[in-house]
Design an enzyme around this catalytic site. Structure first.
Site, short mmCIF file in Angstrom:
data_model
loop_
_atom_site.label_atom_id
_atom_site.label_comp_id
_atom_site.label_asym_id
_atom_site.label_seq_id
_atom_site.Cartn_x
_atom_site.Cartn_y
_atom_site.Cartn_z
N ARG A 21 15.32 -1.99 -5.47
CA ARG A 21 13.96 -2.29 -5.88
C ARG A 21 13.90 -2.50 -7.39
O ARG A 21 14.70 -1.92 -8.14
CB ARG A 21 12.99 -1.16 -5.49
N PRO B 7 0.82 -1.22 0.00
CA PRO B 7 0.00 0.00 0.00
C PRO B 7 0.85 1.26 0.00
O PRO B 7 1.77 1.41 0.80
CB PRO B 7 -0.81 -0.13 1.30
N GLU B 8 0.53 2.16 -0.93
CA GLU B 8 1.21 3.44 -1.04
C GLU B 8 0.19 4.55 -0.81
O GLU B 8 -0.95 4.28 -0.42
CB GLU B 8 1.88 3.56 -2.41
N LYS C 289 2.31 7.10 3.96
CA LYS C 289 1.72 5.77 4.04
C LYS C 289 1.12 5.46 5.40
O LYS C 289 0.68 4.34 5.65
CB LYS C 289 2.79 4.72 3.70
#
Length: 263
Positions: A250, A2-3, A59
């Site tokens: 990432r 979740p962002e 967040k």
């Protein structure tokens, strides 16, 4: 994971379902997600209080339960909220249940248990201690330029640095850069004012559009990168196969043809 758009969607969901309701009980099904508070203390502190308002920063979601008490929710990799009435409707991976006087429940659901629930007295003090940057949607162009314009590093890593700007993670960083037609490894110090303005506009557009779609990939435009961000995926602009690269630890997805690396 979740962002910002996901957490804003959770905030609006909580506002619509759970605000101004009295908490009769807190049922901790798995204390692993509790941070800095025991199951007994969480229940004791929240029982008979009402969830009065909410605030999102990056967040993190903060819910005021009284003038001097805030509930902090961080959704980790798989966290979400679900409001329901009957026990058989409980989500599979409910970790904490907030049971209201109307017998409805708000579940903190988190399959992988990387989420966090805690209690705070002062949200601003928490943000200061964590050294979090301003929320991505609270930054204007002048502040954006000031924050990122003199940094060094790959543009994707800068966008994802929560100490600079809070809320943007791996998926939306890729989407922003796809819209801005920038390679994720581009050195941010090489961007001029015009390019920084383009990056800022792309950031605002993508985050606001994703919130409008309730962070649901199925409701987002097919012209976006997100629906094609998978093995074998092709660029929605030019049809070429998407590429990947490790940037800042990432995986970045991008189109090497549409997102030229300048430096």
């Amino acid at each position: 994971m979740p962002e910002l758009p996901d957490v804003e969607t959770f905030k609006r969901y909580l506002d619509a379902t759970s605000l101004h309701q009295r908490i009769d009980e807190v049922d901790v099904l798995n204390a692993y997600v509790l941070k800095g508070v025991s199951a007994g203390k969480l229940a004791q502190q929240l029982k008979k209080r009402r969830l009065e308002s909410s605030r999102r920063h990056g967040k993190n979601l903060f819910v005021r339960a009284d003038e001097d008490l805030w509930l902090r929710l961080h959704f980790g990799m798989t966290g979400s909220l679900q409001y329901f009435k009957h026990e058989e409707q409980a989500p599979t991976h409910a970790r904490v249940l907030f049971i209201f006087a109307n017998n409805h429940r708000l579940a903190f659901d988190d399959q992988r248990k990387f989420g966090q629930i805690g209690l705070l007295k002062d949200v601003d003090e928490f943000l200061k201690k964590r050294a979090l940057g301003p929320d991505a949607l609270d930054v204007d162009l002048a502040e954006f330029r000031k924050i990122v314009g003199k940094r060094r590093g790959a543009v994707k890593s800068i966008l994802m640095n929560q100490k600079l700007i809070a809320g943007i993670g791996n998926i939306y960083a890729d989407e922003i850069l796809f819209r801005a037609r920038m390679h994720p490894a581009t050195e941010i110090s090489g961007l001029n004012d015009k390019a920084l303005a383009k990056l800022y506009r792309a950031t605002r557009y993508v985050l606001e559009k994703a919130i409008a779609a309730k962070a649901d990939a199925d409701l987002m435009p097919r012209s976006w990168l997100l629906p094609h961000r998978h093995k074998g995926g092709k660029c929605p602009r030019c049809g070429r196969k998407l590429g990947t690269a490790k940037i800042g630890g990432r995986t970045a997805w991008f189109c090497a043809h549409c997102q030229k690396r300048t430096r």
